[in-house]
Design a protein around this motif. Structure first.
Motif, short mmCIF file in Angstrom:
data_model
loop_
_atom_site.label_atom_id
_atom_site.label_comp_id
_atom_site.label_asym_id
_atom_site.label_seq_id
_atom_site.Cartn_x
_atom_site.Cartn_y
_atom_site.Cartn_z
N GLY A 1 -7.61 15.79 63.26
CA GLY A 1 -7.39 16.92 63.98
C GLY A 1 -8.27 17.74 64.84
O GLY A 1 -8.00 18.64 65.50
N ALA A 2 -9.70 17.62 64.78
CA ALA A 2 -10.52 18.20 65.33
C ALA A 2 -10.53 18.30 66.73
O ALA A 2 -10.29 17.19 67.55
N GLU A 3 -10.79 19.35 67.55
CA GLU A 3 -10.92 19.39 68.84
C GLU A 3 -11.86 18.38 69.65
O GLU A 3 -12.95 18.42 69.45
N VAL A 4 -11.63 17.17 70.49
CA VAL A 4 -12.55 16.30 70.88
C VAL A 4 -13.11 16.90 72.11
O VAL A 4 -12.41 17.40 73.08
N LEU A 5 -14.60 16.96 72.27
CA LEU A 5 -15.09 17.37 73.35
C LEU A 5 -15.64 16.22 74.24
O LEU A 5 -15.66 16.08 75.25
N GLY B 1 -15.05 27.08 67.26
CA GLY B 1 -15.38 26.85 68.65
C GLY B 1 -16.87 26.21 68.52
O GLY B 1 -17.10 25.95 69.96
N PHE C 1 -17.40 17.44 69.16
CA PHE C 1 -16.19 18.16 68.83
C PHE C 1 -16.47 19.50 68.64
O PHE C 1 -17.55 19.85 68.72
N ARG C 2 -15.15 20.20 68.75
CA ARG C 2 -15.63 21.85 68.24
C ARG C 2 -15.06 21.76 66.62
O ARG C 2 -14.11 21.13 66.48
N SER D 1 -11.51 12.75 64.58
CA SER D 1 -10.48 13.13 65.45
C SER D 1 -9.14 13.08 64.82
O SER D 1 -8.08 13.64 64.85
#
Length: 137
Positions: free
Chosen positions: A103-107, A127, A122-123, A100
């Motif tokens: 900068g990874a997108e947290v799911l 995607g 994460f994504r 995180s």
């Protein structure tokens, strides 16, 4: 019979974005980078698992696939609807913090699951969903 996993494939639409994520953020080493026409396959792996490879491939890695099929798979990838990968980790919370912070997108933040693991999700830049799972003791 003795079988074990050798390779798994992850569809990516931009290798130049995917490689730094898998190499620098996740810590996988690049083992091979092969091009064929307009397609490219990049093989990575964990230094602790030299016999298992993750292959980053085009969304539809078939040079004979019809354009409509390529577009359909590209749309599914863009929506995050292709299957992801589950990585094992010894410390889910530390793994979450490191990814995180990059900068990874947290799911999903780390949580204890009823099926015996603590995991987070994460994504990747394309995607795909990536989960990081730690067995609960």
């Amino acid at each position: 019979m003795d079988i074990k996993l050798s390779q798994c494939f992850i569809a990516v639409d931009d290798h130049e974005q995917a490689i730094p994520f898998y190499r620098d953020v996740l810590g996988l080493e690049v083992r091979n980078d092969v091009g064929y026409g307009e397609m490219r396959w990049v093989t990575l792996g964990s230094p602790t698992q030299p016999d298992v490879s993750v292959v980053l491939e085009p969304p539809l890695a078939d040079p004979n696939a019809p354009a409509a099929d390529r577009e359909a798979v590209a749309q599914l990838l863009a929506k995050g609807l292709l299957r992801g990968v589950i990585f094992a980790t010894e410390d889910c919370d530390a793994t979450f913090e490191r990814i995180s912070a990059a900068g990874a997108e947290v799911l999903q933040e780390p949580i204890d699951q009823p099926y015996g693991v603590r995991d987070c999700a994460f994504r990747d830049p394309a995607g795909n969903m990536l989960r990081f799972s730690q067995p609960r003791t």
